[in-house]
Design a protein around this motif. Structure first.
Motif, PDB file in Angstrom:
ATOM      1  N   PHE A  39      -7.561  -1.179  -4.486  1.00 43.46           N
ATOM      2  CA  PHE A  39      -7.531  -1.875  -3.206  1.00 43.46           C
ATOM      3  C   PHE A  39      -6.387  -2.893  -3.172  1.00 43.46           C
ATOM      4  N   PHE A  40      -5.565  -2.762  -2.143  1.00 43.52           N
ATOM      5  CA  PHE A  40      -4.471  -3.689  -1.880  1.00 43.52           C
ATOM      6  C   PHE A  40      -4.874  -4.456  -0.632  1.00 43.52           C
ATOM      7  N   TYR A  41      -4.734  -5.782  -0.663  1.00 44.48           N
ATOM      8  CA  TYR A  41      -5.149  -6.557   0.509  1.00 44.48           C
ATOM      9  C   TYR A  41      -4.289  -7.807   0.650  1.00 44.48           C
ATOM     10  N   PHE A  43       0.858  -1.172   0.000  1.00 43.99           N
ATOM     11  CA  PHE A  43       0.000   0.000   0.000  1.00 43.99           C
ATOM     12  C   PHE A  43       0.897   1.226   0.000  1.00 43.99           C
ATOM     13  N   MET A  44       0.646   2.144  -0.925  1.00 47.42           N
ATOM     14  CA  MET A  44       1.450   3.360  -1.030  1.00 47.42           C
ATOM     15  C   MET A  44       0.578   4.561  -0.697  1.00 47.42           C
ATOM     16  N   SER A  45       1.049   5.361   0.235  1.00 48.90           N
ATOM     17  CA  SER A  45       0.363   6.582   0.624  1.00 48.90           C
ATOM     18  C   SER A  45       1.288   7.758   0.346  1.00 48.90           C
ATOM     19  N   LEU A  46       0.740   8.791  -0.253  1.00 44.76           N
ATOM     20  CA  LEU A  46       1.510   9.992  -0.569  1.00 44.76           C
ATOM     21  C   LEU A  46       0.860  11.188   0.102  1.00 44.76           C
ATOM     22  N   THR A  47       1.660  11.960   0.810  1.00 46.73           N
ATOM     23  CA  THR A  47       1.161  13.117   1.543  1.00 46.73           C
ATOM     24  C   THR A  47       1.997  14.333   1.194  1.00 46.73           C
ATOM     25  N   GLU A  48       1.321  15.392   0.742  1.00 42.33           N
ATOM     26  CA  GLU A  48       2.062  16.624   0.484  1.00 42.33           C
ATOM     27  C   GLU A  48       2.103  17.421   1.782  1.00 42.33           C
ATOM     28  N   GLN A  49       3.212  17.272   2.448  1.00 41.87           N
ATOM     29  CA  GLN A  49       3.454  17.972   3.703  1.00 41.87           C
ATOM     30  C   GLN A  49       4.965  18.057   3.854  1.00 41.87           C
ATOM     31  N   PRO A  50       5.495  19.264   3.964  1.00 40.76           N
ATOM     32  CA  PRO A  50       6.951  19.354   4.116  1.00 40.76           C
ATOM     33  C   PRO A  50       7.413  18.511   5.296  1.00 40.76           C
ATOM     34  N   PRO A  51       8.292  17.538   5.040  1.00 40.91           N
ATOM     35  CA  PRO A  51       8.689  16.617   6.103  1.00 40.91           C
ATOM     36  C   PRO A  51       9.502  17.282   7.211  1.00 40.91           C
ATOM     37  N   ILE A  52      10.589  17.927   6.862  1.00 34.78           N
ATOM     38  CA  ILE A  52      11.422  18.676   7.797  1.00 34.78           C
ATOM     39  C   ILE A  52      12.200  19.700   6.973  1.00 34.78           C
ATOM     40  N   GLU A 112      -6.318   2.850  -1.907  1.00 34.95           N
ATOM     41  CA  GLU A 112      -5.360   3.860  -2.352  1.00 34.95           C
ATOM     42  C   GLU A 112      -6.026   4.896  -3.246  1.00 34.95           C
ATOM     43  N   HIS A 113      -5.795   6.154  -2.940  1.00 32.20           N
ATOM     44  CA  HIS A 113      -6.092   7.266  -3.846  1.00 32.20           C
ATOM     45  C   HIS A 113      -7.517   7.226  -4.405  1.00 32.20           C
ATOM     46  N   LEU A 114      -8.501   7.098  -3.541  1.00 30.29           N
ATOM     47  CA  LEU A 114      -9.879   7.092  -4.002  1.00 30.29           C
ATOM     48  C   LEU A 114     -10.302   8.510  -4.379  1.00 30.29           C
ATOM     49  N   VAL A 115     -10.819   8.646  -5.579  1.00 36.23           N
ATOM     50  CA  VAL A 115     -11.296   9.937  -6.068  1.00 36.23           C
ATOM     51  C   VAL A 115     -12.596   9.719  -6.839  1.00 36.23           C
ATOM     52  N   ASP A 116     -13.336  10.792  -7.009  1.00 37.11           N
ATOM     53  CA  ASP A 116     -14.526  10.765  -7.853  1.00 37.11           C
ATOM     54  C   ASP A 116     -14.051  11.064  -9.266  1.00 37.11           C
ATOM     55  N   SER A 117     -13.936  10.030 -10.071  1.00 39.13           N
ATOM     56  CA  SER A 117     -13.356  10.187 -11.413  1.00 39.13           C
ATOM     57  C   SER A 117     -14.200  11.060 -12.327  1.00 39.13           C
ATOM     58  N   PHE A 171     -17.737   7.514  -1.124  1.00 41.40           N
ATOM     59  CA  PHE A 171     -18.214   6.584  -0.098  1.00 41.40           C
ATOM     60  C   PHE A 171     -19.079   5.481  -0.697  1.00 41.40           C
ATOM     61  N   ASN A 172     -19.880   5.795  -1.693  1.00 41.74           N
ATOM     62  CA  ASN A 172     -20.677   4.759  -2.356  1.00 41.74           C
ATOM     63  C   ASN A 172     -19.770   3.735  -3.033  1.00 41.74           C
ATOM     64  N   TYR A 173     -18.729   4.220  -3.690  1.00 44.05           N
ATOM     65  CA  TYR A 173     -17.768   3.316  -4.328  1.00 44.05           C
ATOM     66  C   TYR A 173     -17.060   2.454  -3.278  1.00 44.05           C
ATOM     67  N   LEU A 174     -16.648   3.081  -2.180  1.00 45.25           N
ATOM     68  CA  LEU A 174     -15.985   2.347  -1.097  1.00 45.25           C
ATOM     69  C   LEU A 174     -16.909   1.265  -0.539  1.00 45.25           C
TER      70      LEU A 174
END
Length: 186
Positions: free
Chosen positions: A129-131, A94-103, A144-149, A165-168
């Motif tokens: 979905f990774f499982y 599972f890959m998660s990407l967050t735009e937040q300056p780390p340090i 991962e990366h659920l969006v309304d396409s 949420f309906n898709y989930l």
């Protein structure tokens, strides 16, 4: 639980390891923080080399990786390098990407989690979905990366959220579970 800090390959690595009664590791968590500023391509490579060395030191096979999260100071411009890193890996996770300056002074930081009780050949993917299943009988499902396409810049955010949420709910029902019964947000 064993915890520690290592200096490897121009990074600082903080780790924690949960062991069982036989002193065998069960869960391994780590954070890799580059120690110097670099261009993003070099910084991702620095993280990758440190991760390889870390797993080698603790005799942890790459196939036990289940989660990796990158914090990026500029995700739009770093995205391709991070995805190239993922594509070089020999196992899925599972890959998660967050735009937040780390340090200050670094562009990216990586977090990882490895488990050694994954049932062989149970790491699978179904769309976003990774499982995988564990020896303790728990199925772990990551979305991962659920969006309304169908959304665009004029779309209503409430409707987008409802569509996601309906898709989930639909996808989780394929796993015989539901948001109410099984979802933890991270």
């Amino acid at each position: 639980m064993e915890t520690g800090i290592l200096k490897l390959k121009e990074t600082e690595i903080r780790y924690s390891m949960l062991k069982d009664n036989n002193n065998q590791w069960r869960q391994f968590y780590y954070t890799i923080i580059p120690e110097k500023p670099e261009q993003i391509k070099e910084q991702i490579k620095t993280i990758e080399l440190a991760e390889i060395e870390l797993l080698r030191i603790f005799k942890i096979e790459n196939k036990t990786a289940v989660v990796k999260r990158f914090f990026s100071s500029d995700l739009i411009n770093h995205y391709n390098e991070i995805i190239d890193y993922k594509n070089r890996q020999t196992t899925d996770f599972f890959m998660s990407l967050t735009e937040q300056p780390p340090i200050p002074s670094v562009k990216a930081v990586a977090l990882g989690m490895c488990l050694n009780n994954i049932i062989a050949n149970s790491k699978l993917r179904n769309d976003e979905f990774f499982y995988f299943d564990t020896e303790s009988g728990v199925r772990n499902i990551f979305a991962e990366h659920l969006v309304d396409s169908g959304a665009d810049e004029h779309s209503d955010s409430e409707k987008q959220t409802k569509n996601i949420f309906n898709y989930l709910q639909k996808k989780l029902s394929e796993f015989n579970t539901s948001i109410e019964d099984s979802v933890f947000r991270t």
